[in-house]
Motif scaffolding. Sequence first.
Motif, PDB file in Angstrom:
ATOM      1  N   LEU A 205       0.660  -1.200   0.040  1.00 40.92           N
ATOM      2  CA  LEU A 205       0.022   0.124   0.061  1.00 40.92           C
ATOM      3  C   LEU A 205       0.920   1.362   0.025  1.00 40.92           C
ATOM      4  CD1 LEU A 205      -2.864  -1.102   2.601  1.00 40.92           C
ATOM      5  CD2 LEU A 205      -2.973  -0.861   0.071  1.00 40.92           C
ATOM      6  N   HIS A 206       1.907   1.155   0.755  1.00 46.13           N
ATOM      7  CA  HIS A 206       2.848   2.513   0.810  1.00 46.13           C
ATOM      8  C   HIS A 206       3.427   2.645  -0.560  1.00 46.13           C
ATOM      9  CE1 HIS A 206       5.945   5.199   2.240  1.00 46.13           C
ATOM     10  NE2 HIS A 206       6.860   4.315   1.690  1.00 46.13           N
ATOM     11  N   TYR A 207       3.784   1.593  -1.247  1.00 46.80           N
ATOM     12  CA  TYR A 207       4.525   1.939  -2.720  1.00 46.80           C
ATOM     13  C   TYR A 207       3.354   2.406  -3.604  1.00 46.80           C
ATOM     14  CZ  TYR A 207       9.273   0.848  -1.450  1.00 46.80           C
ATOM     15  OH  TYR A 207      10.485   0.737  -0.849  1.00 46.80           O
ATOM     16  N   ARG A 208       2.051   1.691  -3.434  1.00 45.15           N
ATOM     17  CA  ARG A 208       0.910   1.889  -4.334  1.00 45.15           C
ATOM     18  C   ARG A 208       0.728   3.316  -4.001  1.00 45.15           C
ATOM     19  NH1 ARG A 208      -1.351   3.107  -7.441  1.00 45.15           N
ATOM     20  NH2 ARG A 208      -3.433   2.286  -8.571  1.00 45.15           N
ATOM     21  N   GLU A 209       0.607   3.904  -3.110  1.00 45.48           N
ATOM     22  CA  GLU A 209       0.392   5.382  -2.729  1.00 45.48           C
ATOM     23  C   GLU A 209       1.307   6.199  -3.382  1.00 45.48           C
ATOM     24  OE1 GLU A 209       0.313   5.900   1.459  1.00 45.48           O
ATOM     25  OE2 GLU A 209      -1.875   4.824   1.803  1.00 45.48           O
ATOM     26  N   GLN A 210       2.520   5.773  -3.910  1.00 47.40           N
ATOM     27  CA  GLN A 210       3.702   6.561  -4.417  1.00 47.40           C
ATOM     28  C   GLN A 210       3.739   6.414  -5.933  1.00 47.40           C
ATOM     29  OE1 GLN A 210       6.998   7.932  -2.308  1.00 47.40           O
ATOM     30  NE2 GLN A 210       6.820   5.936  -0.995  1.00 47.40           N
ATOM     31  N   GLY A 211       2.535   5.815  -6.476  1.00 46.20           N
ATOM     32  CA  GLY A 211       2.478   5.404  -7.910  1.00 46.20           C
ATOM     33  C   GLY A 211       2.998   4.338  -8.736  1.00 46.20           C
ATOM     34  N   VAL A 212       3.497   3.175  -7.750  1.00 45.77           N
ATOM     35  CA  VAL A 212       3.814   2.052  -8.320  1.00 45.77           C
ATOM     36  C   VAL A 212       2.643   0.969  -8.403  1.00 45.77           C
ATOM     37  CG1 VAL A 212       5.430   0.044  -7.670  1.00 45.77           C
ATOM     38  CG2 VAL A 212       6.177   2.361  -7.188  1.00 45.77           C
ATOM     39  N   ASN A 213       2.297   0.576  -9.422  1.00 51.55           N
ATOM     40  CA  ASN A 213       1.125  -0.425  -9.476  1.00 51.55           C
ATOM     41  C   ASN A 213       1.513  -1.907 -10.263  1.00 51.55           C
ATOM     42  OD1 ASN A 213       1.253   0.216 -12.153  1.00 51.55           O
ATOM     43  ND2 ASN A 213      -0.488   1.787 -12.246  1.00 51.55           N
ATOM     44  N   GLU A 214       2.729  -2.085 -10.368  1.00 54.50           N
ATOM     45  CA  GLU A 214       3.136  -3.190 -10.781  1.00 54.50           C
ATOM     46  C   GLU A 214       4.379  -3.740  -9.743  1.00 54.50           C
ATOM     47  OE1 GLU A 214       3.448  -4.263 -15.156  1.00 54.50           O
ATOM     48  OE2 GLU A 214       3.266  -2.136 -15.306  1.00 54.50           O
ATOM     49  N   PHE A 215       4.024  -5.047  -9.114  1.00 55.01           N
ATOM     50  CA  PHE A 215       4.730  -5.599  -8.082  1.00 55.01           C
ATOM     51  C   PHE A 215       5.233  -7.236  -8.661  1.00 55.01           C
ATOM     52  CE2 PHE A 215       2.414  -2.442  -6.331  1.00 55.01           C
ATOM     53  CZ  PHE A 215       3.248  -1.811  -5.244  1.00 55.01           C
ATOM     54  N   VAL A 216       6.254  -7.526  -8.172  1.00 49.10           N
ATOM     55  CA  VAL A 216       7.050  -8.974  -8.210  1.00 49.10           C
ATOM     56  C   VAL A 216       7.186  -9.299  -6.847  1.00 49.10           C
ATOM     57  CG1 VAL A 216       8.520 -10.404  -9.321  1.00 49.10           C
ATOM     58  CG2 VAL A 216       7.451  -8.404 -10.836  1.00 49.10           C
ATOM     59  N   ILE A 217       6.732 -10.532  -6.284  1.00 43.30           N
ATOM     60  CA  ILE A 217       7.063 -10.815  -5.145  1.00 43.30           C
ATOM     61  C   ILE A 217       8.055 -12.018  -5.048  1.00 43.30           C
ATOM     62  CG2 ILE A 217       6.247 -11.401  -2.805  1.00 43.30           C
ATOM     63  CD1 ILE A 217       3.967  -9.809  -3.234  1.00 43.30           C
ATOM     64  N   ALA A 218       9.185 -11.963  -4.564  1.00 39.49           N
ATOM     65  CA  ALA A 218       9.926 -13.565  -4.777  1.00 39.49           C
ATOM     66  C   ALA A 218       9.648 -14.093  -3.477  1.00 39.49           C
ATOM     67  CB  ALA A 218      11.503 -12.887  -4.657  1.00 39.49           C
ATOM     68  N   VAL A 219       9.038 -15.299  -3.682  1.00 44.30           N
ATOM     69  CA  VAL A 219       8.660 -16.176  -2.579  1.00 44.30           C
ATOM     70  C   VAL A 219       9.424 -17.749  -2.657  1.00 44.30           C
ATOM     71  CG1 VAL A 219       6.345 -15.417  -2.364  1.00 44.30           C
ATOM     72  CG2 VAL A 219       6.753 -17.057  -4.178  1.00 44.30           C
ATOM     73  N   LYS A 220       9.620 -18.081  -1.316  1.00 39.83           N
ATOM     74  CA  LYS A 220      10.167 -19.571  -1.243  1.00 39.83           C
ATOM     75  C   LYS A 220       9.295 -20.160  -0.108  1.00 39.83           C
ATOM     76  CE  LYS A 220      12.975 -23.033  -1.240  1.00 39.83           C
ATOM     77  NZ  LYS A 220      12.319 -23.861  -0.307  1.00 39.83           N
ATOM     78  N   HIS A 221       9.597 -19.925   1.178  1.00 45.16           N
ATOM     79  CA  HIS A 221       9.022 -20.725   2.337  1.00 45.16           C
ATOM     80  C   HIS A 221       7.464 -20.061   2.388  1.00 45.16           C
ATOM     81  CE1 HIS A 221      12.489 -22.490   3.590  1.00 45.16           C
ATOM     82  NE2 HIS A 221      13.186 -21.586   3.577  1.00 45.16           N
ATOM     83  N   TYR A 222       6.540 -21.072   2.663  1.00 46.82           N
ATOM     84  CA  TYR A 222       5.152 -20.815   2.813  1.00 46.82           C
ATOM     85  C   TYR A 222       4.466 -19.739   1.946  1.00 46.82           C
ATOM     86  CZ  TYR A 222       6.092 -23.143   7.212  1.00 46.82           C
ATOM     87  OH  TYR A 222       6.658 -24.107   8.099  1.00 46.82           O
ATOM     88  N   ARG A 223       4.940 -19.866   0.702  1.00 43.96           N
ATOM     89  CA  ARG A 223       4.448 -18.938  -0.350  1.00 43.96           C
ATOM     90  C   ARG A 223       2.819 -18.954  -0.502  1.00 43.96           C
ATOM     91  NH1 ARG A 223       5.757 -22.713  -5.654  1.00 43.96           N
ATOM     92  NH2 ARG A 223       3.619 -22.363  -6.584  1.00 43.96           N
TER      93      ARG A 223
END
Length: 347
Positions: free
Chosen positions: A39-57
């Motif tokens: 939400l913090h980055y979304r408020e600053q205009g970022v609307n595309e995200f990639v999340i690197a996941v491994k454990h309990y993804r």
Amino acid sequence: MKALFLAGGLGTRLRPLTEHLPKPMALVGNRPWLEHLLLHYREQGVNEFVIAVKHYRELIESHLGDGSKYGARIEYAVEKELLGTAGAIKNAEHLLSDRFIVVNADIIHQVDLSSVLRFHSAHGGAATICLTEVEDPSHYGVVEQSDSGRIVRFIEKPKKEEAPSNRINAGIYIMERRALDFVPAGRAVSIEKETFPLLIDNGSGVYGHPIGGYWMDMGTKERYRQLHWDLLDRRFPAKIDGKEMEDKSIWLGDNVRVGQGVLFVPPVMIGDDVSIGDRAIIGPYAVVGKGSRIGNYARLANSILWDRCKVSAGAQLNECIFGTAMRVGPHILHEAVCNRILEVQRR
């Protein structure tokens, strides 16, 4: 521009709370930190995200989904084995833009992204490391910079009197895709110990920019507790759900049932669907998670309860942290840290 959140590791120093979930999914003010971060980055205009996941993804994917409920788009880069910071970025390379943001997702912070991006565009180097200033840099990796902000070298845990500055790596980076040409694929690589030193040595250009504002590594129970007190005192200005009462510093969620003679000693945060028994005393510095039940005459101070906890009548808690669905008997407890988490807000 896309933001890559590194969320693959476990919070070993925050156990048992993070025994069965990624550290970025630890609750901060009754909401997973990773959601606050998005939400913090979304408020600053970022609307595309990639999340690197491994454990309990599955915990992350089931909670955040594809991002549409936040007005964003989320893709996931899955690590079959832990690849380190730079290795995780390399693994997500096919999903990234030509210029992208990298965030260690377990670091609590707020950043003025526009200021960092202007600085990055001006210097033309391959990477910008966001820096935070600490009183004692001897516990961290310290940077030495030229007058232009170019990073000359890193010094790992110097003596306080020998440190060239009090600026340390804040765990937030702006990177050009060309920087990934120097990261080998298919193995664990540390961005701090391998990639950045290599980019410095080969002249690619690594710069540092102080971010100011709030910054904390929540990796110990002491810092995790302090983070919440900072949130309640508004030194950390993240969003608090619920309605603030006229007395100020008392936030109540929806459908909170308060018994007769209950005393709130601010600051206090109560989540949705909580019931509080007669003559209970809540606060100061108390956070009660969604769906929790507090018995008659219970006392709760300097403590954090995650969702669906049950505190028996007459129990007294001070400086305690309880994970999801804990049951607390009619005891006097001080500085307890317990966890029985099986899932995080799947409902």
